[in-house]
Design an enzyme around this catalytic site. Structure first.
Site, PDB file in Angstrom:
ATOM      1  N   CYS A  73       1.276  83.800  72.858  1.00  0.00           N
ATOM      2  CA  CYS A  73       2.237  84.127  71.921  1.00  0.00           C
ATOM      3  C   CYS A  73       3.274  84.930  72.860  1.00  0.00           C
ATOM      4  CB  CYS A  73       1.649  85.042  71.110  1.00  0.00           C
ATOM      5  SG  CYS A  73       2.763  86.142  69.883  1.00  0.00           S
ATOM      6  N   CYS A  76       3.890  88.482  72.121  1.00  0.00           N
ATOM      7  CA  CYS A  76       2.639  89.533  72.636  1.00  0.00           C
ATOM      8  C   CYS A  76       3.044  89.790  74.147  1.00  0.00           C
ATOM      9  CB  CYS A  76       1.388  88.575  72.649  1.00  0.00           C
ATOM     10  SG  CYS A  76       0.778  88.257  70.748  1.00  0.00           S
TER      11      CYS A  76
END
Length: 845
Positions: A73, A76
């Site tokens: 991600c 993230c």
């Protein structure tokens, strides 16, 4: 954000706390700043040990900062350094735990993680459930610090019983056996809660809560269609009995709430909103989207949930900068109306300035128009990205609603005689205004006269006062068209709303009404008139069965405005008031099918439709009754058709020659039909060849073609332009090449043996001579096909006199021609031989 109690009830922090617990969506990005938890195909539960015992940490009196992420991600990865910096700063106050949701999807599922990154700030437990704050999506450091700061200012929490509805004391209420954490929620006096119970059932809400700084968009007006009308509605599942607020609408067919949301706006910015969502319809469970905007219409936050008639779906959307001034609650394209209860908000300290005025457009009328009735409905749109406060038509408030971000308004006006200026003024929430104007002239019709009258059965009309396209035939559809000259009392051009035509037939000296027709603009389905221009071509469509009896007919027209007649009936008069329709003899059509009659099962539906469409066209074109039938059915139609026995085409065989006298030869020149099982006839790609240097030598200087050439090295085309599909059981007609059709001096070679290539077996029937560019002596025209190469210019005749034309005299060929030309001659022998004989025999009979 919401706090979930141990009995399952969700209590919005907006309704119960001095702290504002919110879902912070963070910095906006093209894809929302979040990654789906479904994006990693390798996610699974590994043997990774438990990172920490959250309960033990909370028991030690330390809140937990729980960070869910994955390696794949990218948001993230953006969030990770911010979390690292926070840990350095708050390590003594918070326990930081990082969980890779890709390695431990069971932990992510336990905490209900749907997107990544997700952060939980857990401050304690209430029974078996954590008291936590959830932050989804990439979030800037300042936003996270605001949440941590709220936790630092909170020491104890106590939860009141559900029956109290509000937290009033940190002490446990009597009889409450629920366990609590050591965090206290103190009451917030400036929270405003609308429970909708102080108004009676069926009360429509718009400005009733204006004193509390909140307004509801409501386009209701009695007797008119409306689409967004918040209405107090009694409901058994109301959170606070007895009422909820429902976005009522007129009806499903003409004015539903499909794609029309409930819109709420505030006079001053608020921190966010909380509410319970539901629906009054038990059969639907729509997706509800709640969006919050600032005064400029910038999206600050948005959430989507599924709702039901249980009214058990809580939702809160907040802005950490406290700038919310508009809320849009939308159930999308469902017919379930939006419905809410316990709507709560708190005014905040945010700031917003809107400098863009709304944009108004009147759509119901052009800039200048004439109307024939005083009562008019003015409609239009307002483009306003922020808050639309009001719309006024000539100073009178108008109703409006929102759909897909555009406001639609409507309002009625009453015109006075003469010119009327209509002004629509829109004002947004910041006081900015914009207007649009139209000028409408009221022209009430006083008189009407026939300017032109046209009567036709073939659709042919001429521009003259009295135009009758004869002969007029009984039993045939007809069109009457009039030009109506409509005037006001002052002589100004205007129009009527509708025109009625009465068709009379004279029988024994008395007029009898046949039927009544209403005029249309052009199509039979467009009957409304709304301008003087529509008076120039009013059409009346008369079916043939209304004119079934031969005789004299009269046409009478009555104009109307609404239900009121304008003047006396107008009678068409072209040298007399009566128009004679006569009975004519039907056309007797003999059809000679080739190979197979219409009843042959190999015929496709399209073929049958085209077959009868052509017969229908004959009936419509000629002065005969409409319709067609076989003569023995005894029907009154304009065409009687008879189909003869199918004519067999020669196939070039000796057997066919012996059986049918018209097949007087054999071989390729007599093979008039192709029945190859593939059902596909393919031709070569080709082009014409011109020579403009020989225009003084050619027989027709206007057409300087000398032949054609095959492209693509003789490979046949496979696209629609180069193929013809046919039914093998029926075959396909091979008509050959006309020797002198225009500038054609070649015929496109066809893959006669169906081997996918134009080779010698094929082109020997299409080429008589070609221009040999590879001749060792000099390029020249030759008939030696052994030397032919694809791409060289060829033609289907031998030009013996050098004039580049296929010479004929009295229809006979004067020069040698290819087989394909002789094929055409033989096909004509069939068409004008046995086919003509069969037609003559039918006519004699």
């Amino acid at each position: 954000m919401s706090i979930k109690m141990n009995n399952g009830r969700v209590l919005s922090a907006l309704l119960t706390a001095t702290i504002l617990i919110s879902t912070i969506t963070g910095t906006a990005s093209a894809d929302g700043g979040v990654c789906s938890t479904e994006s990693n195909p390798e996610a699974g539960s590994s043997g990774y040990p438990l990172i920490s015992n959250i309960d033990d940490i909370l028991a030690d009196g330390k809140p937990v900062f729980l960070f869910f992420y994955t390696d794949w991600c990218h948001f993230c990865h953006q969030q990770m350094p911010i979390v690292d910096e926070l840990e350095e700063e708050y390590a003594e106050k918070l326990a930081f735990i990082r969980i890779n949701a890709g390695e431990r999807p069971d932990y992510a599922e336990e905490f209900g993680v749907g997107v990544l990154p997700t952060i939980f700030v857990i401050s304690g437990k209430n029974g078996r459930e954590y008291v936590k704050e959830e932050i989804t999506g990439f979030t800037e450091e300042t936003g996270l610090k605001e949440i941590i700061a709220l936790e630092e200012n909170t020491n104890q929490m106590t939860v009141v019983p559900e029956t109290q509805g509000m937290v009033t004391s940190p002490a446990d209420p009597p009889g409450d056996d629920r366990s609590h954490s050591n965090i206290t929620i103190t009451p917030m006096a400036d929270i405003v809660t609308l429970d909708f119970d102080s108004y009676a059932d069926k009360t429509r809400i718009d400005e009733q809560y204006a004193g509390q700084g909140v307004h509801f968009l409501n386009d209701y007006k009695a007797g008119q269609i409306y689409r967004a009308s918040p209405q107090i509605t009694a409901h058994p599942n109301a959170r606070t009995s007895p009422n909820v607020l429902v976005n009522d609408f007129y009806d499903i067919e003409f004015g539903s709430s499909v794609d029309v949301p409930m819109v709420i706006w505030f006079e001053k910015p608020v921190t966010g909103v909380g509410m319970w969502l539901g629906t009054t319809e038990s059969w639907c469970t729509p997706q509800a989207t709640v969006s919050i905007y600032d005064c400029r219409g910038s999206l600050l936050g948005e959430k989507t949930v599924t709702v039901s008639s249980a009214f058990n779906t809580p939702l809160e959307v907040d802005d950490p900068l406290e700038r919310v001034q508009q809320v849009v609650i939308d159930y999308g394209d469902t017919t379930c109306p939006e419905a809410i209860d316990e709507f709560a908000f708190r005014f905040g300290a945010g700031q917003c300035t809107d400098t863009t005025p709304p944009r108004v457009t009147i759509t119901s009328h052009p800039k200048s128009s004439v109307e024939n009735t005083p009562g008019q409905t003015i409609k239009g749109t307002v483009v306003e990205s922020g808050i639309l406060k009001s719309v006024k038509i000539n100073g009178v408030p108008a109703e409006f609603y929102m759909s897909f971000g555009v406001y639609y308004f409507s309002g009625k006006v009453t015109l006075k005689d003469g010119s009327n200026t209509i002004t629509v003024l829109a004002e947004d929430g910041s006081g900015l205004k914009h207007s649009d104007q139209v000028t409408i002239t009221l022209g009430v019709p006083s008189s009407a006269s026939l300017g032109q009258f046209h009567l036709t059965q073939r659709g042919i009309m001429q521009n003259k006062a009295c135009d009758v396209d004869g002969p007029l035939v009984a039993g045939k559809d007809a069109i009457a068209r009039i030009f109506l000259d409509v005037k006001t009392a002052s002589g100004m051009d205007t129009y009527v709303s509708s025109v009625e035509m009465k068709l009379w037939r004279r029988e024994q000296g008395v007029d009898k009404l046949v039927d009544t027709f209403w005029g249309t603009i052009y199509s039979p389905f467009l009957s409304g008139f709304n301008s003087p221009n529509h008076m120039t071509a009013i059409h009346f469509w008369i079916q043939g069965d209304k004119l079934d009896s031969a005789g004299e007919y009269r046409f009478e027209f009555q104009p109307y405005v609404g239900l009121s007649k304008v003047g006396s009936p107008l009678v068409a008069n072209c040298g007399g008031e009566y128009f004679t329709f006569t009975e004519t003899k039907p056309i007797r059509l003999f059809i000679m099918p080739v190979e197979a009659g219409i009843s042959n099962p190999h015929h496709t539906e399209n073929h049958l439709r085209d077959y009868f469409k052509q017969i229908h066209t004959i009936a419509r074109t000629f002065p005969v009754r409409d319709g067609y039938s076989e003569p023995w059915h005894g029907k009154k139609t304009g065409v009687y058709y008879v189909e003869g026995s199918p004519l067999r085409l020669c196939d070039g065989t000796e057997a066919m020659k012996n059986k049918y006298g018209w097949c007087s030869g054999t071989g390729w020149r007599w093979r008039l039909i192709d029945r190859d099982p593939s059902g596909v006839l393919r031709r070569a790609d080709h082009e014409k060849v011109y020579d403009y240097t020989i225009k003084d030598q050619i027989c027709d200087p206007k057409q300087p073609t000398i032949g054609g050439r095959v492209l693509n090295n003789g490979v046949v085309g496979t696209d629609a332009a180069h193929t013809i599909d046919f039914v093998p059981g029926l075959g396909i007609f091979r008509g050959g090449a006309h020797p002198q059709w225009g500038e054609k001096k070649h015929y496109v070679p066809i893959d006669e043996d169906h081997d996918g290539q134009i080779d010698r077996d094929d082109y020997q029937h299409f080429i008589s001579e070609f221009f040999d560019e590879d001749d060792s002596t000099t390029p020249r025209w030759t008939t030696d096909l052994n030397k032919y190469d694809h791409g060289e210019t060829y033609r289907h005749f031998v030009d013996q006199n050098g004039n580049h034309c296929n010479d004929r005299k009295s229809g006979k060929l004067l020069e040698p021609n290819a087989d394909v030309v002789h094929l055409w001659y033989n096909a004509n022998k069939i068409a004008f031989g046995p086919a003509s004989e069969a037609m003559n025999a039918y006519n004699k009979a």
